[in-house]
Design a protein around this motif. Sequence first.
Motif, mmCIF file in Angstrom:
data_model
loop_
_atom_site.group_PDB
_atom_site.id
_atom_site.type_symbol
_atom_site.label_atom_id
_atom_site.label_comp_id
_atom_site.label_asym_id
_atom_site.label_seq_id
_atom_site.Cartn_x
_atom_site.Cartn_y
_atom_site.Cartn_z
ATOM 1 N N ILE A 36 0.869 -1.172 0.000
ATOM 2 C CA ILE A 36 0.000 0.000 0.000
ATOM 3 C C ILE A 36 0.906 1.221 0.000
ATOM 4 N N THR A 37 0.670 2.153 -0.922
ATOM 5 C CA THR A 37 1.432 3.395 -0.989
ATOM 6 C C THR A 37 0.458 4.559 -1.004
ATOM 7 N N VAL A 38 0.694 5.512 -0.104
ATOM 8 C CA VAL A 38 -0.147 6.698 -0.016
ATOM 9 C C VAL A 38 0.735 7.918 -0.228
ATOM 10 N N VAL A 39 0.282 8.828 -1.086
ATOM 11 C CA VAL A 39 0.981 10.075 -1.338
ATOM 12 C C VAL A 39 0.089 11.204 -0.853
ATOM 13 N N MET A 67 -3.991 -1.981 6.573
ATOM 14 C CA MET A 67 -2.806 -1.497 5.867
ATOM 15 C C MET A 67 -3.055 -0.111 5.271
ATOM 16 N N ILE A 68 -4.233 0.085 4.705
ATOM 17 C CA ILE A 68 -4.568 1.397 4.131
ATOM 18 C C ILE A 68 -4.590 2.449 5.228
ATOM 19 N N LEU A 69 -5.219 2.128 6.334
ATOM 20 C CA LEU A 69 -5.286 3.058 7.456
ATOM 21 C C LEU A 69 -3.887 3.403 7.962
ATOM 22 N N ALA A 70 -3.026 2.419 8.096
ATOM 23 C CA ALA A 70 -1.663 2.656 8.573
ATOM 24 C C ALA A 70 -0.899 3.564 7.606
ATOM 25 N N ALA A 71 -1.020 3.312 6.322
ATOM 26 C CA ALA A 71 -0.308 4.122 5.334
ATOM 27 C C ALA A 71 -0.844 5.549 5.288
ATOM 28 N N VAL A 72 -2.154 5.711 5.367
ATOM 29 C CA VAL A 72 -2.751 7.052 5.358
ATOM 30 C C VAL A 72 -2.307 7.825 6.598
#
Length: 105
Positions: A36-39, A67-72
């Motif tokens: 998961i990559t968040v910019v 995983m999305i929550l952690a990356a965000v």
Amino acid sequence: MSKLFQQMTDMQEQMQKAQDELANETVEATAGGGMITVVANGAGEIKSIKIDPKAIDPSDAEMLEDMILAAVNEAVRSAHSLMESKLGGLAGGALGGLGLPGLGE
């Protein structure tokens, strides 16, 4: 009084310039070993989320959500740190030096 007004005007211009620059800078955070990559930009706005197809397991949606929550959250923290580094001197130094309550925090 006019000197104080001029200082405030100059400071507003500096703050606006720094905020404009922040909107153009980005930070990136990953989770799940890079699945998961968040910019986000320096203003804290999420600009993109990329999900590796291998991260999608229909039987474990909760893991993907985590995983999305952690990356965000990490991207937002990084954006906040970037913002503090760009605006911290202006907000803490110049505004705090005026002795106005609530502005030097």
